[in-house]
Scaffold this motif. Structure first.
Motif, PDB file in Angstrom:
ATOM      1  N   LEU A  23      37.414  86.321  58.603  1.00  0.00           N
ATOM      2  CA  LEU A  23      37.861  84.707  58.227  1.00  0.00           C
ATOM      3  C   LEU A  23      39.458  84.091  58.226  1.00  0.00           C
ATOM      4  CD1 LEU A  23      35.060  83.277  56.195  1.00  0.00           C
ATOM      5  CD2 LEU A  23      35.553  82.093  58.769  1.00  0.00           C
ATOM      6  N   ASN A  24      40.238  84.806  57.354  1.00  0.00           N
ATOM      7  CA  ASN A  24      41.368  84.543  56.918  1.00  0.00           C
ATOM      8  C   ASN A  24      42.608  85.308  58.213  1.00  0.00           C
ATOM      9  OD1 ASN A  24      41.508  87.179  56.798  1.00  0.00           O
ATOM     10  ND2 ASN A  24      42.340  87.061  55.397  1.00  0.00           N
ATOM     11  N   LYS A  25      42.247  85.796  59.587  1.00  0.00           N
ATOM     12  CA  LYS A  25      42.964  85.969  60.538  1.00  0.00           C
ATOM     13  C   LYS A  25      43.181  84.690  61.465  1.00  0.00           C
ATOM     14  CE  LYS A  25      40.783  90.191  61.133  1.00  0.00           C
ATOM     15  NZ  LYS A  25      40.874  91.520  62.267  1.00  0.00           N
ATOM     16  N   GLN A  26      45.065  84.281  61.816  1.00  0.00           N
ATOM     17  CA  GLN A  26      45.299  83.291  62.592  1.00  0.00           C
ATOM     18  C   GLN A  26      44.802  83.530  63.852  1.00  0.00           C
ATOM     19  OE1 GLN A  26      49.067  82.734  62.574  1.00  0.00           O
ATOM     20  NE2 GLN A  26      48.946  81.992  60.122  1.00  0.00           N
ATOM     21  N   ILE A  27      43.928  84.454  64.158  1.00  0.00           N
ATOM     22  CA  ILE A  27      42.548  84.074  65.282  1.00  0.00           C
ATOM     23  C   ILE A  27      41.972  83.604  65.316  1.00  0.00           C
ATOM     24  CG2 ILE A  27      44.899  86.582  66.686  1.00  0.00           C
ATOM     25  CD1 ILE A  27      41.804  88.055  65.838  1.00  0.00           C
ATOM     26  N   TYR A  28      41.380  83.673  64.197  1.00  0.00           N
ATOM     27  CA  TYR A  28      39.926  82.506  64.152  1.00  0.00           C
ATOM     28  C   TYR A  28      40.380  81.737  62.840  1.00  0.00           C
ATOM     29  CZ  TYR A  28      38.603  87.209  65.680  1.00  0.00           C
ATOM     30  OH  TYR A  28      38.537  88.346  66.516  1.00  0.00           O
ATOM     31  N   LEU A  29      41.291  80.987  63.504  1.00  0.00           N
ATOM     32  CA  LEU A  29      41.731  79.515  62.214  1.00  0.00           C
ATOM     33  C   LEU A  29      40.593  79.455  62.557  1.00  0.00           C
ATOM     34  CD1 LEU A  29      44.872  78.610  61.255  1.00  0.00           C
ATOM     35  CD2 LEU A  29      43.835  77.460  62.616  1.00  0.00           C
ATOM     36  N   PRO A  30      40.484  78.333  64.141  1.00  0.00           N
ATOM     37  CA  PRO A  30      39.806  77.680  64.383  1.00  0.00           C
ATOM     38  C   PRO A  30      38.656  77.745  63.383  1.00  0.00           C
ATOM     39  CG  PRO A  30      41.090  77.922  66.045  1.00  0.00           C
ATOM     40  CD  PRO A  30      41.050  79.176  65.357  1.00  0.00           C
ATOM     41  N   VAL A  31      37.731  78.212  62.642  1.00  0.00           N
ATOM     42  CA  VAL A  31      36.635  78.338  62.578  1.00  0.00           C
ATOM     43  C   VAL A  31      37.128  77.595  61.033  1.00  0.00           C
ATOM     44  CG1 VAL A  31      34.810  79.471  61.681  1.00  0.00           C
ATOM     45  CG2 VAL A  31      36.056  80.441  63.421  1.00  0.00           C
TER      46      VAL A  31
END
Length: 350
Positions: free
Chosen positions: A51-59
């Protein structure tokens, strides 16, 4: 317990769970109609590969902006650092959906499982292969991976897929390099600091943490579409919302509402600065590097976010080409790419 032993135990556990899924059939069993909470909102359990990765930031951004709630969705978010474990949890029926890399859908179809991406969040992997600073003069390309220990989030994860492709493309034969599951964030940094890995693939903000500490330098940068094309031969769609085909068929209303929320989020990203986006994220997401560094990292890779949620036209074939280069499950098998994603819900959201 050593990191290597923890990694081994994690692989054993994942393998045991995967074996228990073999009787589940196509798509991981029979999906149930989506449940509703007391207020009438549709409850959807979404597991994210970090969750804290920028690649998954939209969530988390969609959650914090209230876009899920506005659509009548109660999004129950859970975190699993390795995307392969999130995939396994969905197939086991523990969660309804996964936000992870699109490549899992192709890999799963080759294994007889039917899943599909319904919203494409990224048009580039957002990954960087980092090499330990003290080895930067010795490891100048993936051809130098022979005999090296390479960090990935998990065995069977997308970072593992991409690492194996880079090995194969650069003449490193199977078994000549060793993939080590080290997760992301602090565990990845510790593995680099303790010299348990020589190089490794990770994302922001872990990349900035490594550089800030002087532990590693970028070797292959896939944070932009141009960087991905140079390394992988074409546009490489990565982070997406994917579900079992069975769930999509039985719960089109829930899937449409999710698509609406994510498309709205992607548009919001396009219209705001990295600093404004960062203000909407939990403070602990950038605590390890500091807000300024987090904003700068986001500024450098903001172009990786899809502007509209649609699958790039040439993207699926590029991903199939990459997997076919090394993955025995995919190589030589017929894959129907049209069944690994759909733009139907995004088109309606637009």
């Amino acid at each position: 317990m050593s990191l290597a032993k923890r990694s081994t135990l994690a692989v054993v556990a994942a393998t045991t769970l995967a074996l228990s899924l073999t009787a589940c059939g196509s798509g991981g069993g029979s999906a149930k109609p989506a449940a509703k909470n007391a207020g009438g909102d549709i409850t959807v359990k979404i597991m994210v590969g970090g969750l804290n990765k920028q690649i998954y930031l939209p969530v988390m951004l969609a959650q914090n902006l209230g876009f899920f709630k506005a659509q009548g969705i109660e999004a129950q978010l859970s975190d699993e650092p390795a995307g392969v474990d999130a995939e396994t949890a969905m197939l086991a029926g523990q969660v309804d959906a996964v936000v992870g890399f699109y490549d899992h859908n192709i890999d799963l179809q080759s294994k007889g499982k039917s899943t599909e991406s319904v919203v494409q969040l990224l048009q580039a992997p957002g990954e960087v292969e980092m090499v330990r600073t003290d080895l930067a003069d010795a490891v100048k390309s993936p051809a130098d991976f022979k005999g090296r220990h390479l960090g990935v989030t998990g065995l069977g994860s997308s970072t593992n897929f991409l690492t194996q492709y880079l090995e194969s493309k650069n003449g490193v034969q199977a078994g000549q390099a060793t993939s080590i599951a080290v997760g992301a964030g602090s565990t990845f940094v510790a593995a680099m600091q303790n010299k348990q890995i020589d190089a490794g693939m990770t994302t922001e903000p872990t990349i900035s943490m490594l550089m800030q500490k002087g532990l590693a330098k970028p070797l292959i940068d896939m944070r932009t579409a141009e960087g991905a094309k140079a390394a992988l031969g074409g546009t490489y769609p990565s982070s997406c919302l994917y579900l079992t085909t069975d769930y999509v068929k039985k719960n089109p209303e829930a899937v449409q509402k999710l698509a609406n929320a994510f498309v709205q989020t992607l548009k919001w990203i396009q219209g705001h600065t990295p600093a404004e986006i960062t203000e909407k994220m939990p403070a602990d997401y950038y605590a390890g590097v500091g807000k300024d560094v987090y904003v700068k990292a986001l500024e450098n890779e903001k172009s990786m976010y899809s502007p509209d949620g649609l699958m790039p036209a040439e993207g699926p074939q590029t991903v199939l080409n990459v997997l076919s280069a090394f993955d025995p499950t995919v190589k030589g098998h017929t894959v129907d790419l049209t069944k690994t994603y759909t733009d139907e819900f995004v088109q309606k959201a637009k």
